[in-house]
Design a protein around this motif. Structure first.
Motif, PDB file in Angstrom:
ATOM      1  N   PHE A 198       0.522  -1.565  -0.181  1.00 24.94           N
ATOM      2  CA  PHE A 198      -0.010  -0.290  -0.007  1.00 24.94           C
ATOM      3  C   PHE A 198       0.737   1.598   0.089  1.00 24.94           C
ATOM      4  O   PHE A 198       0.475   1.768  -0.769  1.00 24.94           O
ATOM      5  N   VAL A 199       2.270   0.997   0.754  1.00 21.34           N
ATOM      6  CA  VAL A 199       2.719   2.072   1.047  1.00 21.34           C
ATOM      7  C   VAL A 199       3.921   2.336  -0.749  1.00 21.34           C
ATOM      8  O   VAL A 199       4.229   3.545  -0.877  1.00 21.34           O
ATOM      9  N   ASP A 200       3.841   0.720  -0.671  1.00 19.84           N
ATOM     10  CA  ASP A 200       5.692   0.911  -1.800  1.00 19.84           C
ATOM     11  C   ASP A 200       4.354   1.359  -3.404  1.00 19.84           C
ATOM     12  O   ASP A 200       5.442   1.967  -4.256  1.00 19.84           O
ATOM     13  N   HIS A 201       3.760   1.227  -3.660  1.00 24.53           N
ATOM     14  CA  HIS A 201       2.576   1.670  -4.001  1.00 24.53           C
ATOM     15  C   HIS A 201       1.819   3.164  -4.381  1.00 24.53           C
ATOM     16  O   HIS A 201       0.768   3.317  -5.156  1.00 24.53           O
ATOM     17  N   ASN A 202       2.888   4.023  -3.475  1.00 25.42           N
ATOM     18  CA  ASN A 202       1.943   5.043  -3.839  1.00 25.42           C
ATOM     19  C   ASN A 202       0.105   5.401  -3.282  1.00 25.42           C
ATOM     20  O   ASN A 202      -0.205   6.485  -3.997  1.00 25.42           O
ATOM     21  N   VAL A 203      -0.662   4.496  -2.936  1.00 25.39           N
ATOM     22  CA  VAL A 203      -1.502   4.332  -2.853  1.00 25.39           C
ATOM     23  C   VAL A 203      -2.469   5.460  -1.441  1.00 25.39           C
ATOM     24  O   VAL A 203      -3.988   6.039  -1.762  1.00 25.39           O
ATOM     25  N   HIS A 204      -1.394   5.458  -1.029  1.00 24.88           N
ATOM     26  CA  HIS A 204      -1.199   6.695   0.169  1.00 24.88           C
ATOM     27  C   HIS A 204      -2.102   7.588  -0.463  1.00 24.88           C
ATOM     28  O   HIS A 204      -1.335   9.113   0.437  1.00 24.88           O
ATOM     29  N   MET A 205      -1.146   8.468  -1.723  1.00 19.55           N
ATOM     30  CA  MET A 205      -0.674   9.444  -1.679  1.00 19.55           C
ATOM     31  C   MET A 205      -1.749  10.332  -2.299  1.00 19.55           C
ATOM     32  O   MET A 205      -1.395  11.297  -3.056  1.00 19.55           O
ATOM     33  N   THR A 206      -2.771   9.617  -2.570  1.00 26.34           N
ATOM     34  CA  THR A 206      -3.860  10.540  -3.052  1.00 26.34           C
ATOM     35  C   THR A 206      -4.601  11.659  -2.365  1.00 26.34           C
ATOM     36  O   THR A 206      -4.194  11.737  -0.993  1.00 26.34           O
TER      37      THR A 206
END
Length: 209
Positions: free
Chosen positions: A115-123
């Motif tokens: 979830f963090v590695d693929h920047n899913v938290h960055m929206t």
């Protein structure tokens, strides 16, 4: 079915199309990531080696035909190595020597990391959704960011996650794809697409390490 057979180029293209279809209905951002495995299962390999070595010892001790015990330690060591290689090379053997709980916990940890590695938290609105597929464990974990109001869609969300999980366990790509597409309708109820919505995350299937 092997991971490469399930996630063929054709299915990857279909998944990408499904993600685009979902994001035409909702402001949520969906990422599908696939990992070959989520944990380290060396203990299972050691168990397999110990079992093979024990089986070889039993044959030496109880078989009616007499054996030469001169090289027994080396033969038991060879049996141990054969067991380890069997576990390492045959996934069903490795799975059989680990508990469901251990495998599930490993996938949960790997899904949070992905979830963090693929920047899913960055929206911008924290509305990212990760569909994490771990192939060795035959599990799917769906992780949603804090901006997704799961309380309002909890029952259908859990049902969809279970359908995705079941599709991987049964090796059914059609069910996986149809279940993935249905996320669009569910998410659209709580996060409808806005006129200024931008595609912030990749639509392609991501290969998790």
């Amino acid at each position: 079915m092997r991971r490469r057979g399930f996630f063929s180029d054709e299915l990857k293209a279909a998944v990408k199309s499904a993600v685009k279809e979902i994001e035409q209905q909702t402001s949520a951002e969906v990422v599908v990531a696939v990992a070959p495995e989520s944990g380290y299962y060396r203990a299972a390999d050691l168990y397999a080696g110990a079992l093979c070595s024990f089986a070889a010892l039993c044959v030496f001790l109880y078989h009616p035909h007499p054996f030469d015990f001169t090289f027994l330690p080396f033969e038991l060591l060879a049996a141990f190595g054969v067991g380890m290689l069997l576990s390492m090379g045959v996934p069903p053997v490795r799975r059989a020597l680990t508990t469901r709980r251990v495998r599930y916990e490993q996938v949960q940890v790997a899904a949070r990391a992905a979830f963090v590695d693929h920047n899913v938290h960055m929206t911008r609105a924290r509305t990212g959704v990760l569909v994490f597929v771990s192939w060795f464990e035959r599990r799917v974990i769906v992780v949603a960011d804090v901006g997704v109001p799961l309380d309002e869609i909890a029952d259908r969300w859990e049902a969809l996650a279970e359908r995705l999980d079941g599709a991987i366990k049964k090796g059914n790509p059609e069910t996986f794809l149809s279940s993935l597409r249905y996320f669009g309708a569910v998410l659209a109820e709580v996060l409808p697409r806005s006129p200024d919505d931008e595609n912030e995350l990749p639509d392609d299937v991501q290969e998790a390490s």
